[in-house]
Design a protein around this motif. Structure first.
Motif, PDB file in Angstrom:
ATOM      1  N   HIS A  85     -13.482   5.304 -19.099  1.00  0.00           N
ATOM      2  CA  HIS A  85     -13.345   6.410 -20.029  1.00  0.00           C
ATOM      3  C   HIS A  85     -11.979   7.089 -19.900  1.00  0.00           C
ATOM      4  O   HIS A  85     -11.207   7.173 -20.856  1.00  0.00           O
ATOM      5  N   VAL A  86     -11.674   7.514 -18.715  1.00  0.00           N
ATOM      6  CA  VAL A  86     -10.474   8.338 -18.531  1.00  0.00           C
ATOM      7  C   VAL A  86      -9.181   7.522 -18.690  1.00  0.00           C
ATOM      8  O   VAL A  86      -8.286   7.949 -19.418  1.00  0.00           O
ATOM      9  N   ALA A  90      -8.410   6.978 -22.269  1.00  0.00           N
ATOM     10  CA  ALA A  90      -7.905   8.182 -22.939  1.00  0.00           C
ATOM     11  C   ALA A  90      -6.424   8.360 -22.649  1.00  0.00           C
ATOM     12  O   ALA A  90      -5.620   8.542 -23.571  1.00  0.00           O
ATOM     13  N   TRP A  91      -6.061   8.231 -21.376  1.00  0.00           N
ATOM     14  CA  TRP A  91      -4.654   8.434 -21.029  1.00  0.00           C
ATOM     15  C   TRP A  91      -3.772   7.397 -21.714  1.00  0.00           C
ATOM     16  O   TRP A  91      -2.697   7.710 -22.221  1.00  0.00           O
ATOM     17  N   VAL A 101     -12.671   5.318 -25.833  1.00  0.00           N
ATOM     18  CA  VAL A 101     -13.053   6.642 -25.327  1.00  0.00           C
ATOM     19  C   VAL A 101     -14.243   7.181 -26.110  1.00  0.00           C
ATOM     20  O   VAL A 101     -15.205   7.687 -25.542  1.00  0.00           O
ATOM     21  N   LEU A 102     -14.165   7.029 -27.434  1.00  0.00           N
ATOM     22  CA  LEU A 102     -15.210   7.603 -28.292  1.00  0.00           C
ATOM     23  C   LEU A 102     -16.523   6.838 -28.156  1.00  0.00           C
ATOM     24  O   LEU A 102     -17.577   7.355 -28.497  1.00  0.00           O
ATOM     25  N   GLY A 127     -17.723   7.672 -24.196  1.00  0.00           N
ATOM     26  CA  GLY A 127     -18.118   9.076 -24.079  1.00  0.00           C
ATOM     27  C   GLY A 127     -19.584   9.287 -24.417  1.00  0.00           C
ATOM     28  O   GLY A 127     -20.371   9.712 -23.573  1.00  0.00           O
ATOM     29  N   PRO A 128     -19.994   8.971 -25.638  1.00  0.00           N
ATOM     30  CA  PRO A 128     -21.397   9.129 -25.993  1.00  0.00           C
ATOM     31  C   PRO A 128     -22.326   8.303 -25.121  1.00  0.00           C
ATOM     32  O   PRO A 128     -23.430   8.748 -24.784  1.00  0.00           O
ATOM     33  N   TRP A 145     -22.051   7.758 -22.108  1.00  0.00           N
ATOM     34  CA  TRP A 145     -22.187   8.554 -20.892  1.00  0.00           C
ATOM     35  C   TRP A 145     -22.996   9.819 -21.191  1.00  0.00           C
ATOM     36  O   TRP A 145     -23.858  10.236 -20.419  1.00  0.00           O
ATOM     37  N   ALA A 146     -22.707  10.417 -22.337  1.00  0.00           N
ATOM     38  CA  ALA A 146     -23.343  11.692 -22.686  1.00  0.00           C
ATOM     39  C   ALA A 146     -24.856  11.555 -22.815  1.00  0.00           C
ATOM     40  O   ALA A 146     -25.611  12.432 -22.407  1.00  0.00           O
ATOM     41  N   ARG A 195     -13.092  18.944 -26.108  1.00  0.00           N
ATOM     42  CA  ARG A 195     -12.458  17.685 -25.764  1.00  0.00           C
ATOM     43  C   ARG A 195     -12.933  16.597 -26.708  1.00  0.00           C
ATOM     44  O   ARG A 195     -12.145  15.817 -27.251  1.00  0.00           O
ATOM     45  N   LEU A 196     -14.225  16.576 -26.955  1.00  0.00           N
ATOM     46  CA  LEU A 196     -14.801  15.552 -27.830  1.00  0.00           C
ATOM     47  C   LEU A 196     -14.221  15.663 -29.233  1.00  0.00           C
ATOM     48  O   LEU A 196     -13.750  14.691 -29.814  1.00  0.00           O
ATOM     49  N   THR A 239     -10.539  14.749 -29.537  1.00  0.00           N
ATOM     50  CA  THR A 239     -10.341  13.299 -29.482  1.00  0.00           C
ATOM     51  C   THR A 239     -10.701  12.664 -30.820  1.00  0.00           C
ATOM     52  O   THR A 239      -9.991  11.800 -31.331  1.00  0.00           O
ATOM     53  N   ILE A 241     -17.972  19.557 -19.164  1.00  0.00           N
ATOM     54  CA  ILE A 241     -17.652  18.193 -18.761  1.00  0.00           C
ATOM     55  C   ILE A 241     -17.433  18.125 -17.269  1.00  0.00           C
ATOM     56  O   ILE A 241     -16.732  18.956 -16.703  1.00  0.00           O
TER      57      ILE A 241
END
Ligand code: HEM
Ligand SMILES: Nc1ncnc2c1ncn2[C@@H]1O[C@H](COP(=O)(O)OP(=O)(O)OP(=O)(O)O)[C@@H](O)[C@H]1O
Ligand SMILES: Nc1ncnc2c1ncn2[C@@H]1O[C@H](COP(=O)(O)OP(=O)(O)OP(=O)(O)O)[C@@H](O)[C@H]1O
Ligand SMILES: [Mg+2]
Ligand SMILES: [Mg+2]
Lengths: 229, 217, 224, 217, 224
Positions: free
Chosen positions: A43-44, A47-48, A90-91, A94-95, A97-98, A111-112, A115, A171
């Motif tokens: 994920h991270v 994003a970076w 990432v998108l 993210g979910p 994980w969410a 943040r969500l 993005t 988060i």
């Protein structure tokens, strides 16, 4: 050149496997979230990497407008495309994980949302390139890229004040992070960067080749006799 | 004075202009002839700065950047470049403003010059085709440019008015303008043209002082 | 022959033609009316609740109506390729841009002036905060919508399927402005919070993008 | 066979046609001449059923209602009546469908008949002006109508192709069609026209077998 | 040469031009997503009231899509006056009308199909009533919007008398359909009331106005 590419590709493959091993096996399991937390290592860095690529897109667009060099334009397309791919990762992660952690797929958190907006901006950039009927697509696209880049800080700022008015699901833990996790994260990021570079490189070569072929065809058409129509 | 060197214009893989090198002097009327699709319109559009050359250069009155010379260019195209919803006079008044011309007298004179009535209140969309064509010529002449690019000014114009137009164009030529005129009715200009420029498949194939219809090809 | 003379002439021409045909204002008005009615049937015009969502409601209606109008901005210039006549003239590109942007600002502004009383009546709105503050919010917000909208409408006429392309380009870039407008309006209606920060945000947005549009419009206009 | 009696067409206060009575027989080519704004286009549009006569009647092949004869009318106008976004062949295929013609052979032949290439994939919007004009003629001929109304078919068409077109039109006339052709290039048709019809200010002022340019007025 | 052949040919042509490449569907998906996101800034989607207004929300979004589509319906036929080519042909006027109406229906329908799941995911909507009933409501409601919209778009381009404000004409006519759509949707989402009466209303509306449009379209098309 070709050899360097192959070697680099092999190295990237190795690094990615090592990073995977680190993420899945070596990294400690998080206490409250459990194994799901390992998504973190994908994920991270994604994003970076996406942020980095969008920055490259901006710079390339500016350079294109100043120099009108085809190479800068090719770089702009490539970085936007690959950037959108990583942003999509990432998108998606993210979910994923969410859902287990927060119990919902999506929430309109800072943040969500920012993005998502970033993703929207660069997808619209790609759409413009795809749909353009003008002979000067690169110019229009570069203008949009610069508008998009100008917009990003405003987006982040506006969403930040907007959504923190109300309590939102928080988060991560913020604060401290296990140094071992930090280590794994950095390895993963390095692997992702190499991977992104690899894709960009080959995509860039493809783009340049495509342009060369088009130019060749055009030249050929010039040399061949043609009827009036 | 127009100088064109190695002009190539491509639309994707299709080359509309394939290497044009030419000079056009002031005080002359050049009639450009050629089959449909030969690239005449594309040539005029490139000179007017509406189409960007793929390769090659165009210099106008010494300016290598076409935009710098735009005040000296009058361009008449296939479409009328006029607002259908406004009357002829309203149209010209607006375009005069773009060139910094503020008195109506000039617009009225130009309209009269093409044999129309400046008092006509009908919107241009309701003009007959030939009237629209003449109005379009008036728009090109409005700012008294040194260079005139006229794309088939006589099409749809009645015979008598076409003769009048020819006279007008000859006068303009005599007042030291460079005129490039595309037409398929070359005989109309037989007596006044300085040079006939033949285009074929994106190239200039010959330039002659006399008109030799069909025989040249 | 200054920028402002040509802007004024172009603006006057557009307003006169629009007054004659009423194309844009018709489409906008119809759409906005429908939106008011649709919403009025979808929730209880209970004063307390409606005040909470009215800010969003109003701006969504205006945003969409603006897109409908913006789509028409350049259509007239494309017929008979009049835009080419502008491009060969020495008139600065920016005066055309400003004229179009101001014209759209007027249209959307008129629409807002017409719709606001309707909203108030239909939803029994009564602002708790200082109502006059709605004016700067509306002015800054409308300009934000319109300046980028005009620019991207000019870009989208260079594409296939141009109608759908405008919102695709405009919406992502407009998000900060939309957030600011909606929140400021809600804040004023509910009288809960200060709108200072939103006004600052809107003003920044306006300044940044007006400059950007003016910098890049020439390029877009003269792109082939 | 077209019969027109007392045809008047007014646009608001302005009378574009002011009492036209005429007959046009099958197997003849009528060339309609006249100044810009004389009402030629308005006359053709009335016959095609696109403009409703203010007064007077038009009967076509015995039908007093123009709509009933629409299958027999081929109309070519100033604008191309073609979709800019589709290629020539795609355009014709669509219009053929409107007339219930389902085989592509016919469309291809018609396109070849006007000296274009049916395989051209470029959309019509990117054709040159003359190519578009020819495509527009092809559309009018598509359903092999008994009556042809051609509004300035030669405008923007190059000289050589115009001569070819004239030949084609002469052939069509010989296959017993009624052809009304508006043009300002009457000399092109000097040898093939059966009759020249002169219009002026909304009226037919004379019909002659021979062409006498300018002298008649 | 029957009505349906020509309708099909015209519809196919329109769809082909619209969809020239498969990008079109991407563009629509993206558009749908944008609309959902824009709404999320105007209303707090997590709030309880959002389900109350969701019916209205969804229909405003659809309405917007419909207006965008309707605006361009006839534009293509007016360029180069292609409509005249249609008018001189023996093809029945109604086949053109049906093709246009069905084309718009498809366009708006696809958008609805794309937007609905997005709304559900992003706004955590969960219908209390029977969800399948949304399908007939959407179909009937969309047709109601589209059939009158297509007709009036044609009226507004054919008649010179633009002075009559078209919205004021079209608007009152559309109100019953909109009331029915919104109420039916809200009823399904909240599961409170039966939608029988609304479906009947919509169906009646559709039948009445489809017939009216088919009866009068020929007149409109051949009006000068
Ligand atoms: C649902 C969609 C999600 C999106 C779009 C998203 C987006 C992002 C982005 C863009 C970043 C990098 C930004 C930065 O470092 O400042 C990030 C970092 C992060 N995300 Fe997510 N995220 C999502 C869900 C989640 C979830 C469910 C969790 C865990 C509960 C999570 C935990 C984290 C953590 C721990 C970081 C690193 C924080 C930091 O470095 O400051 N994310 N996310
Ligand atoms: N935008 C465009 N895209 C692709 N091809 C084009 C475009 N514009 C012109 N062409 C092609 O370039 C060629 C030359 O066109 P041009 O309009 O210059 O011809 P022309 O000599 O003016 O002909 P005409 O006498 O018929 O007006 C044609 O084959 C035309 O189809
Ligand atoms: N829709 C309209 N409304 C008002 N006046 C019109 C309309 N259509 C044509 N006219 C006027 O009717 C007259 C005749 O027009 P028409 O187009 O028939 O002329 P024409 O003989 O075809 O001329 P040209 O040779 O220039 O094509 C013109 O003065 C024109 O302005
Ligand atoms: Mg040409
Ligand atoms: Mg005419």
């Amino acid at each position: 050149m070709k050899r360097i590419f192959t070697v680099f590709a092999l190295l990237t493959g190795l690094l990615l496997s090592y990073a995977l091993y680190q993420a899945l096996i070596v990294a400690p399991t998080e206490k409250t979230m459990g194994d799901v937390q390992r998504i973190f290592y994908y994920h991270v860095p994604s994003a970076w990497t996406a942020f980095l690529l969008f920055t490259i897109n901006f710079v390339a667009s500016v350079v294109y407008l100043i120099r009108r060099s085809s190479a800068a334009d090719a770089l702009a397309v490539v970085s936007a495309e690959v950037g959108v791919v990583f942003c999509t990762v990432v998108l998606v992660t993210g979910p994923l994980w969410a859902r287990p952690v927060w119990g919902i797929w999506w929430t309109w958190d800072v943040r969500l949302t920012s993005t998502l907006v970033l993703w929207l901006i660069y997808v619209s950039y790609l759409m413009l390139r795809r749909f353009s009927a003008s002979g000067e697509t690169p110019v229009l696209a570069a203008a949009l890229a610069i508008f998009g880049a100008l917009d990003v800080p405003l987006v982040y700022f506006s969403i930040w004040i907007f959504r923190t008015q109300h309590p939102q699901p928080v988060i991560g833990g913020g604060g401290s992070i296990d140094p071992r996790m930090w280590h794994v994260l950095l390895i993963n990021w390095a692997a992702f960067l190499c991977f992104a570079l690899l894709i960009c490189w080959s995509r860039y070569r493809l783009e340049v080749l495509k342009r060369e072929v088009e130019e060749m065809q055009a030249l050929e058409a010039l040399l061949q006799p043609r009827g009036s129509r | 004075m127009i100088r064109i060197a190695g002009l190539i214009k491509q639309f994707g893989p299709f080359a509309a202009l394939r290497g044009i090198t030419a000079e056009f002097a002031a005080g002359s009327l050049y009639v450009i002839l050629g089959d449909n699709g030969a690239g005449k319109t594309t040539l005029l559009r490139s000179i007017a700065g509406l189409a960007r050359p793929t390769r090659g250069s165009i210099s106008i009155l010494g300016n290598s950047e076409v935009r710098d010379a735009c005040r000296d260019i009058g361009y008449m195209a296939h479409p009328s470049l006029l607002y259908d919803e406004m009357s002829g006079m309203e149209n010209l008044r607006y375009f005069a403003g773009l060139y910094g011309i503020s008195d109506d007298g000039r617009s009225e004179n130009v309209i009269r010059g093409v044999d129309l009535d400046p008092a006509l209140t009908r919107p241009v969309g309701q003009y007959s085709q030939g009237m629209r064509q003449r109005m379009s010529l008036a728009r090109a002449l409005l700012h008294d440019p040194k260079i005139l690019l006229l794309d088939e000014p006589f099409s749809n114009v009645d015979y008598r008015s076409a003769l009048e137009m020819v006279k007008l164009i000859a006068q303009l030529r005599d007042s030291d303008k460079t005129i490039l005129l595309v037409t398929h009715q070359a005989t109309l200009l037989e007596d006044v043209a300085d040079e006939f420029v033949w285009m074929e498949a994106g190239q200039i194939v010959s330039r002659t002082r006399e008109l030799k219809l069909l025989e040249t090809r | 022959m200054t920028l402002s003379t040509i802007t004024r002439a172009t603006l006057m021409k557009d307003l006169r033609l629009e007054w004659r045909s009423k194309d844009a204002i018709n489409a906008m008005l119809f759409f906005a009316l429908l939106v008011v009615v649709v919403f009025s049937f979808s929730f209880d015009p209970n004063a307390e609740e409606s005040r909470q969502i009215a800010g969003g409601l109003v701006w969504v209606a205006f945003l969409f109506a603006a897109v409908v109008a913006l789509n028409q901005t350049w259509a007239r210039e494309l017929r008979n390729q009049v835009l080419d006549a502008y491009r060969v003239s020495p008139a600065p590109a920016n005066s055309l841009f400003l004229a179009k942007a101001i014209g759209n600002f007027v249209f959307v502004g008129v629409l807002e002036a017409l719709m606001t009383p309707l909203f108030i009546v239909f939803y029994q709105l009564r602002a708790v905060g200082p109502v006059w503050q709605l004016v700067p919010v509306a002015v800054l917000g409308t300009w934000a919508l319109v300046v980028n909208g005009t620019f991207f409408a000019a870009v989208s006429i260079r594409t296939r399927s141009r109608e759908i392309m405008l919102p695709l380009l405009l919406f992502p870039i407009s998000i900060p402005a939309i957030i600011a407008m909606v929140n400021a309006t809600t804040a004023i209606l509910t009288g809960e919070l200060s709108i200072r920060v939103w006004i600052v945000l809107l003003a920044t947005y306006d300044v940044v993008f007006t400059i950007a549009c003016l910098l890049f419009f020439e390029m877009v206009l003269h792109a082939e």
